[in-house]
Design an enzyme around this catalytic site. Structure first.
Site, PDB file in Angstrom:
ATOM      1  N   ASP A  66       0.656  -1.147   0.369  1.00 17.21           N
ATOM      2  CA  ASP A  66      -0.102   0.009  -0.047  1.00 17.21           C
ATOM      3  C   ASP A  66       0.941   1.242   0.097  1.00 17.21           C
ATOM      4  O   ASP A  66       2.283   1.155   0.210  1.00 17.21           O
ATOM      5  CB  ASP A  66      -0.968  -0.100   1.123  1.00 17.21           C
ATOM      6  CG  ASP A  66      -0.345  -0.203   2.408  1.00 17.21           C
ATOM      7  OD1 ASP A  66       0.762  -0.289   2.743  1.00 17.21           O
ATOM      8  OD2 ASP A  66      -1.339   0.075   3.639  1.00 17.21           O
ATOM      9  N   TYR A  68       3.075   4.992   0.683  1.00 20.98           N
ATOM     10  CA  TYR A  68       3.288   5.432   1.835  1.00 20.98           C
ATOM     11  C   TYR A  68       2.523   6.256   2.833  1.00 20.98           C
ATOM     12  O   TYR A  68       1.468   6.843   2.305  1.00 20.98           O
ATOM     13  CB  TYR A  68       4.878   6.606   1.285  1.00 20.98           C
ATOM     14  CG  TYR A  68       5.840   5.717   0.665  1.00 20.98           C
ATOM     15  CD1 TYR A  68       6.436   4.679   1.435  1.00 20.98           C
ATOM     16  CD2 TYR A  68       6.100   6.210  -0.431  1.00 20.98           C
ATOM     17  CE1 TYR A  68       7.364   4.122   0.824  1.00 20.98           C
ATOM     18  CE2 TYR A  68       7.329   5.537  -1.191  1.00 20.98           C
ATOM     19  CZ  TYR A  68       7.880   4.473  -0.674  1.00 20.98           C
ATOM     20  OH  TYR A  68       8.964   3.774  -1.084  1.00 20.98           O
ATOM     21  N   PHE A  79       6.455   2.161  -4.284  1.00 20.70           N
ATOM     22  CA  PHE A  79       7.866   2.347  -4.044  1.00 20.70           C
ATOM     23  C   PHE A  79       8.285   3.950  -4.401  1.00 20.70           C
ATOM     24  O   PHE A  79       9.339   4.210  -3.998  1.00 20.70           O
ATOM     25  CB  PHE A  79       8.630   1.246  -4.432  1.00 20.70           C
ATOM     26  CG  PHE A  79       8.395  -0.180  -3.743  1.00 20.70           C
ATOM     27  CD1 PHE A  79       8.833  -0.382  -2.465  1.00 20.70           C
ATOM     28  CD2 PHE A  79       7.931  -0.947  -4.663  1.00 20.70           C
ATOM     29  CE1 PHE A  79       8.644  -1.521  -2.027  1.00 20.70           C
ATOM     30  CE2 PHE A  79       7.631  -2.271  -4.169  1.00 20.70           C
ATOM     31  CZ  PHE A  79       7.965  -2.289  -2.900  1.00 20.70           C
ATOM     32  N   HIS A 189      11.062  -8.883   1.221  1.00 18.41           N
ATOM     33  CA  HIS A 189      10.581  -7.314   0.941  1.00 18.41           C
ATOM     34  C   HIS A 189      11.887  -6.492   0.960  1.00 18.41           C
ATOM     35  O   HIS A 189      12.728  -6.703   1.976  1.00 18.41           O
ATOM     36  CB  HIS A 189       9.410  -6.843   1.866  1.00 18.41           C
ATOM     37  CG  HIS A 189       8.879  -5.750   1.443  1.00 18.41           C
ATOM     38  ND1 HIS A 189       9.417  -4.577   1.948  1.00 18.41           N
ATOM     39  CD2 HIS A 189       7.666  -5.452   1.011  1.00 18.41           C
ATOM     40  CE1 HIS A 189       8.682  -3.436   1.478  1.00 18.41           C
ATOM     41  NE2 HIS A 189       7.559  -3.872   0.938  1.00 18.41           N
TER      42      HIS A 189
END
Length: 225
Positions: A66, A68, A79, A189
């Protein structure tokens, strides 16, 4: 595998027609929440991932969870952060891996990844909105149904697309991908909590370009500037 992208005449608008009502309901619900709380990204930026990368141009899919949760960061690409923002920890680690994998002399002066999107890197978050400072706050709102369908469509109509699935949340989407026609690379991740497990050293960025060369396509320039 040589891909003829000219055959892919489909547009996002046409492909998502049967989800239009669902999307409208979601946006209505989220806009009501905007009256009383900060939601990211801004209204006009929620669907940037679809604006910046046409369906027919997709070469690579990078899947995030999801957006920031801090001010002036999220803008609709997984990202990525808006220009002149500090790099969030996960993005720092992505840049670190690129330098290790591709070229240690690459300079990253910005975390704005639109240059990747313009080259066919589809930077999709599974959940397209979030409340200020509350990660995962819009899980189960209904975005997953939409973005799962998007992954399904990419897999259905494309051959040779490379999916980069980082972290357990992203790896769950592997079930929508036919490994006989598209590629999947998995790693942990890039978050500082997990990057050391298998993200660092995964060499996904050079692997992507080797496949694109084999397909006789333009490679991705992973630099930003």
């Amino acid at each position: 595998m040589i891909i003829n992208k000219k055959k892919l005449i489909y547009t996002w608008e046409n492909l998502l027609k049967n989800k239009k009502k669902k999307i409208k309901k979601l946006i209505y619900k989220i806009n009501k929440k905007r009256l009383n709380e900060k939601i990211f990204p801004k209204k006009k930026e929620v669907f940037n991932v679809f604006r910046f990368t046409k369906f027919k141009n997709i070469k690579v899919v990078i899947l995030g969870q999801d957006p920031y949760v801090k001010k002036n960061q999220a803008h609709g690409l997984a990202f990525s952060v808006k220009s002149k923002n500090n790099f969030p920890p996960s993005l720092k680690n992505i840049f670190k891996e690129i330098k290790s994998d591709i070229n240690k002399n690459i300079k990253f002066k910005s975390g704005y990844l639109k240059k990747w999107a313009d080259q066919g890197v589809f930077l999709l978050n599974s959940i397209l909105t979030v409340s200020y400072k509350i990660p995962g706050s819009h899980i189960n709102f209904g975005w997953e149904e939409i973005t799962d369908y998007v992954i399904y469509l990419i897999n259905l109509y494309h051959f040779g697309v490379i999916f980069l699935l980082w972290g357990n949340f992203a790896k769950k989407k592997k079930k929508f991908i036919n490994l006989n026609k598209n590629y999947v690379f998995c790693a942990s991740h890039p978050s500082p909590l997990s990057a050391y497990k298998s993200f660092f050293g995964c060499k996904h960025f050079s692997k992507v370009n080797k496949i694109l060369i084999h397909q006789k396509q333009e490679i991705i320039d992973w630099s930003i500037d």
